[in-house]
Each structure stands twice: as C-alpha cells, then as structure tokens.
Design an enzyme around this catalytic site. Structure first.
Site, PDB file in Angstrom:
ATOM      1  N   TYR A  34       0.802  -0.839   0.438  1.00  0.00           N
ATOM      2  CA  TYR A  34       0.157   0.190  -0.033  1.00  0.00           C
ATOM      3  C   TYR A  34       0.872   0.818  -0.097  1.00  0.00           C
ATOM      4  O   TYR A  34       2.209   1.184   0.628  1.00  0.00           O
ATOM      5  CB  TYR A  34      -0.474   0.024   1.365  1.00  0.00           C
ATOM      6  CG  TYR A  34      -1.744   1.039   1.272  1.00  0.00           C
ATOM      7  CD1 TYR A  34      -3.073   0.834   0.458  1.00  0.00           C
ATOM      8  CD2 TYR A  34      -1.851   2.419   2.184  1.00  0.00           C
ATOM      9  CE1 TYR A  34      -4.067   1.878   0.523  1.00  0.00           C
ATOM     10  CE2 TYR A  34      -2.949   3.389   1.872  1.00  0.00           C
ATOM     11  CZ  TYR A  34      -3.888   2.985   1.173  1.00  0.00           C
ATOM     12  OH  TYR A  34      -4.621   4.242   1.275  1.00  0.00           O
ATOM     13  N   PHE A  58      -5.320   9.385  -4.120  1.00  0.00           N
ATOM     14  CA  PHE A  58      -4.364   8.381  -4.679  1.00  0.00           C
ATOM     15  C   PHE A  58      -3.792   7.906  -4.145  1.00  0.00           C
ATOM     16  O   PHE A  58      -3.436   7.553  -3.019  1.00  0.00           O
ATOM     17  CB  PHE A  58      -3.050   9.570  -4.926  1.00  0.00           C
ATOM     18  CG  PHE A  58      -1.617   8.772  -4.712  1.00  0.00           C
ATOM     19  CD1 PHE A  58      -1.683   8.907  -6.001  1.00  0.00           C
ATOM     20  CD2 PHE A  58      -0.405   8.358  -4.158  1.00  0.00           C
ATOM     21  CE1 PHE A  58      -0.033   8.506  -7.209  1.00  0.00           C
ATOM     22  CE2 PHE A  58       0.056   7.485  -4.685  1.00  0.00           C
ATOM     23  CZ  PHE A  58       0.444   7.738  -6.179  1.00  0.00           C
ATOM     24  N   GLU A  59      -3.118   6.376  -4.861  1.00  0.00           N
ATOM     25  CA  GLU A  59      -2.904   5.046  -3.900  1.00  0.00           C
ATOM     26  C   GLU A  59      -2.547   4.646  -5.173  1.00  0.00           C
ATOM     27  O   GLU A  59      -3.274   4.126  -6.175  1.00  0.00           O
ATOM     28  CB  GLU A  59      -4.429   4.259  -3.661  1.00  0.00           C
ATOM     29  CG  GLU A  59      -5.427   4.364  -2.216  1.00  0.00           C
ATOM     30  CD  GLU A  59      -6.392   3.360  -2.397  1.00  0.00           C
ATOM     31  OE1 GLU A  59      -6.303   3.331  -1.062  1.00  0.00           O
ATOM     32  OE2 GLU A  59      -7.007   3.137  -3.205  1.00  0.00           O
ATOM     33  N   VAL A  60      -1.540   3.506  -4.427  1.00  0.00           N
ATOM     34  CA  VAL A  60      -0.994   2.420  -5.456  1.00  0.00           C
ATOM     35  C   VAL A  60      -0.611   1.071  -4.566  1.00  0.00           C
ATOM     36  O   VAL A  60      -0.140   1.447  -3.850  1.00  0.00           O
ATOM     37  CB  VAL A  60       0.683   2.791  -6.263  1.00  0.00           C
ATOM     38  CG1 VAL A  60       0.696   1.552  -7.129  1.00  0.00           C
ATOM     39  CG2 VAL A  60       0.134   3.470  -6.951  1.00  0.00           C
TER      40      VAL A  60
END
Length: 472
Positions: free
Chosen positions: A302, A359-361
C-alpha cells in the site's frame, strides 16, 4: 601476351566478386542485437501495441466519486439486494470490434492476465535495473518505450459521463509524466453505462488498453441490514450541521463500494496492482521509474502521497468497530504494524490520521485476502457507512495500519500530486529539479500541522527529506 594478361585480370576480378558475394551471404544469415545500456541480457524487438479492446462489463470498481454525483441525482435509494458470495458482477456487452464476444463466460473474458500456466511477467524482474536516482544509468532517458518488464497492473478511475473532460485532463497528466513509456491499461467504472463520447475521448488518450465497467446495483445500494429511516435522519442532521457530503446518499454508496467491492469486480480480477486516478488531478513531476514494479520488488502493498486528519464528525464510532474487529480477529493483526500512526495511546483511541485514498498504488491480492475481507465485512455490519459517513480513506488506512507490517506501506515523495485542496510537492529543491517539477514548494502539505506524514516518518524511524524544516 596482352591477351593472356587480360585473361588473368578477368580471373582475378571474378574471384574477388565471388568472394565478396560469399562474405555478404555469410554475414546476413542473421543478426545479433547487442545488450543495451540497461544491461538487458536479451533485447526483445519493440512492436506496436495491439488494437485496444474495450469490453463493457457489468462489474466495476471505484475511486473517489466526483462532486457532480449529487448534482446529477446520484443513485438515491436501493432495494436491499445483497451481493453474492464472491461479489463478482455479471458479464455484459462489448464495444463493436472487440475480440470479446457476448457468449463468452470464462474467467479470461476481457482479461489482460496471461493464459494459465504462463509467467505473469515476460522477463525476470532483475533483467533491467530501474533508475531510481539521478546517479543511476538511464535516469534521463525519458523518450521511447521504457526498458524492463511490466507488472500485471492497471489504472482505475470511477467517473460519470459528465466527467469526461476532467478525467481527460488527468489522463493527459498521467500519460505525459509516466504511462506513455509504459503503456499500462486503464479501467473506467461507472454506476451507469458509459456513453460513446466518454469512451472515444479516453481511449484516444490512453496508451494501454481501456476497459469500461458498469457497477452492479447490489454494490451501489443499501444492504438489507440498514434501517433506511435511521439513515435518513442521520443525513438530515448532518445537512443541518453542514458536514461535507453529510446529506449525500451517493457519496456513501461510493465510500462503501470503494472500501469493500471495487477490487472484487470482474474487470479488476484480471490484475494484481492498481493505481487510482481521479478527475482533475495533477502530476507535477516526471515519474522516472515504474511504481508498480517498485512496490513488487520492495515488497510493498500500500502507498500514499498525502495524509491528514479525518473529520471527527463523520466517524464518531468507527474506532469502536475497529476495536471489536481486533478483539474478534486477533490472528489478522500483523506483528510490527503501524498502530503508532493510528493511535497515540496504544489503540485505546483513534487519532484520526489517515492516508488520502484518492491517490493509491496498491496490491489487489492483499485487498482480496481474508484478513481484509473480514475487516470490511465486520465494519459493514455495524452500518457506519450509512448511520455516520465513514470514508474509504480511513477504512483503507486503518486496515493497512493494522493488517500490514510497517515496512509494507510506502510514501512516494517523488510522485508530485494535487487533488483539491491539497498538494504534495516533493521536498528538496534538487529533487524537484531532477524530477522536472512545476509545483510550488510553498504549497506542499506534507509538513504542515494538519498533515500526518511526519508521524509516518517517526514510527518508521525514517530520515525526513532535506528541506522539510523550511516547509513546516
């Protein structure tokens, strides 16, 4: 005598010509490509990407829903239909010209996942080193196709048809700063069918394949256990107190969907990694390497770029539900977790810190794991998505903080990002120059009093970037 000399000269010319032909033939039987500057052992020829498939499948996911939701009516009430056990939507129609037919029902429909029995990546991850710093070879080689393998990853966006020009701006930012060199797919999701304009515009901008999904009704409605009269009174009370999105039904559906369903949709089941992108965001700096690959190689699950405190009025009982989960599922709580990011007293109370999830990767297999599913379902049964206004950001953040080890969460200082009203501008003048950034460092939110990023650095015993004191 003269005739004899002429004959000898002709023999010499013919012999030289014959030897020249033999030389050319022997040296054109094949060709050998030299190893490139990135130390790739065997260079594969670059081919044009295949024609984009655009399956429209009734199964989707979500990202932070646009503020236009309620202006256009939202999806007011539901009929209490519950999702099936695995939460996967049904197969739907396809865009004309797609290789996916309506009659297909197997799990590979519209899939970008390699066929069963084949590797998930085309080459070994170690074959091409990533340039992570300006001192690494290839840092400034920003033209053409990037070397190295590709991860099984996609961008994902939740948008309405009316968001087409706002998301077009976001796509242009992502493509120019990163994806034009990597050509990753993009999944678009909506609680209504996408129109032709949306599909044409977005497909023309994305360098990878585009996929369009319609969210199943059972994933965007009130579950059966919710008392809708009670939920209505909560919305009316929040509206009077002017709590942001406090009176919104559709925003609550989005938060619940984003928290528990987007990663289990049919389209998203084709991937292992996702990067969430919102309409009207900005990326201020070049992304010189593949964040998906970075996450995989460094065992991250995460990531974030912005963190802050949640509105306490929207989550008054969220931590009570979390504590109940921790008591009922102690086996799911990771050793070496990030409780220190979430609580100042060892877990007795919640300090409201969360990662901003627009925003997430992240890793989809973690979200689909039993610990996370149990976490979501435990919270969902308590009804706080509708009886209060629990956001997907604190839900994702608390899950990451409790279910993952500290080192499995990553802060991308070098991905400069804006979503109204906050900016992440990389700390450090030289860093911004190296990344060719166009953001104003005075607008960087990271080290302000309402940010929780310092806490993340403290609990992980990380050195803060040079220049952070000047930005506090």
């Amino acid at each position: 005598m003269a005739a004899g000399n002429a004959r000898i000269v002709r023999y010499i010319v013919f012999a030289a010509f014959f030897l020249g032909v033999l030389y050319l033939i022997s040296n054109n039987q094949g060709y050998r490509l030299q190893s490139d500057l990135y130390n790739v052992g065997k260079t594969q020829p670059v081919t044009n990407p295949p024609e984009k498939e655009q399956p429209i499948i009734n199964g989707g996911g979500g990202s932070t829903w646009s503020e236009t939701l309620d202006k256009s009516g939202g999806t007011g009430s539901g009929d209490g239909v519950k999702s099936d056990g695995n939460g996967v939507g049904k197969s739907g129609s396809t865009v004309p010209g797609s290789s996916t037919s309506n009659s297909e029902s197997d799990s590979m429909k519209g899939s970008t996942r390699p066929p069963p029995g084949t590797p998930k990546q085309q080459t070994d991850l170690g074959e091409a080193a990533m340039a992570l710093t300006p001192n690494d070879h290839g840092w400034n080689d920003m033209l053409g196709t990037a070397p190295g393998p590709r991860m099984n990853a996609t961008f994902v966006t939740l948008a309405r048809n009316s968001d087409v020009w706002d998301i077009a701006r976001s796509i242009r930012q992502v493509e120019d700063r990163f994806n034009r060199r990597y050509n990753y797919d993009w999944v678009f999701l909506n609680d209504k069918p996408f129109d032709d304009t949306f599909k044409k515009v977005t497909t023309s901008l994305v360098s990878g394949k585009t996929h369009y999904g319609e969210i199943p009704h059972e994933h965007w409605s009130f579950p059966e256990h919710i008392d809708q009269d009670k939920a209505k009174k909560v919305r009316e009370d929040m509206a009077q107190r002017k709590i942001i999105y406090g009176d919104s039904i559709s925003y609550r559906h989005m938060c619940r969907f984003e928290s528990g369903f987007f990663f289990r949709q049919e389209l998203m089941m084709n991937y292992e990694w996702y990067w969430r992108v919102e309409p009207s965001i900005e990326l201020f700096c070049d992304v010189h390497y593949d964040p998906f690959r970075y996450m995989a190689e460094h065992k991250k699950k995460y990531s974030f770029v912005l963190s802050l405190y949640e509105y306490v009025e929207t989550i008054p009982t969220l931590w009570d539900s979390v504590k109940k989960f921790m008591k009922n599922y102690p086996e799911h709580i990771a050793d070496g977790n990030s409780m220190g990011f979430l609580s100042d007293d060892g877990g007795e109370t919640y300090n409201k810190c969360h990662f901003w999830s627009n925003f997430e990767v992240g890793n989809l297999e973690w979200l689909r794991s039993q610990p996370y599913i149990d976490f979501f379902e435990s919270l969902d049964q308590d009804g706080g998505f509708f009886y209060e206004r629990w956001g997907d950001a604190p839900v994702h953040s608390i899950a990451a903080g409790l279910l993952l080890k500290k080192e499995e969460i990553h802060f991308f200082n070098d991905i400069a990002y804006y979503h109204v009203p906050f900016t992440h501008c990389p700390t450090g003048e030289q860093t911004r120059i190296d990344l060719r950034c166009h953001c104003n460092p005075k607008e960087n939110f990271d080290w302000k009093g309402y940010s929780c990023t310092s806490r993340y650095f403290d609990i992980n015993k990380l050195d803060k970037p040079q220049g952070h004191i000047e930005e506090e």
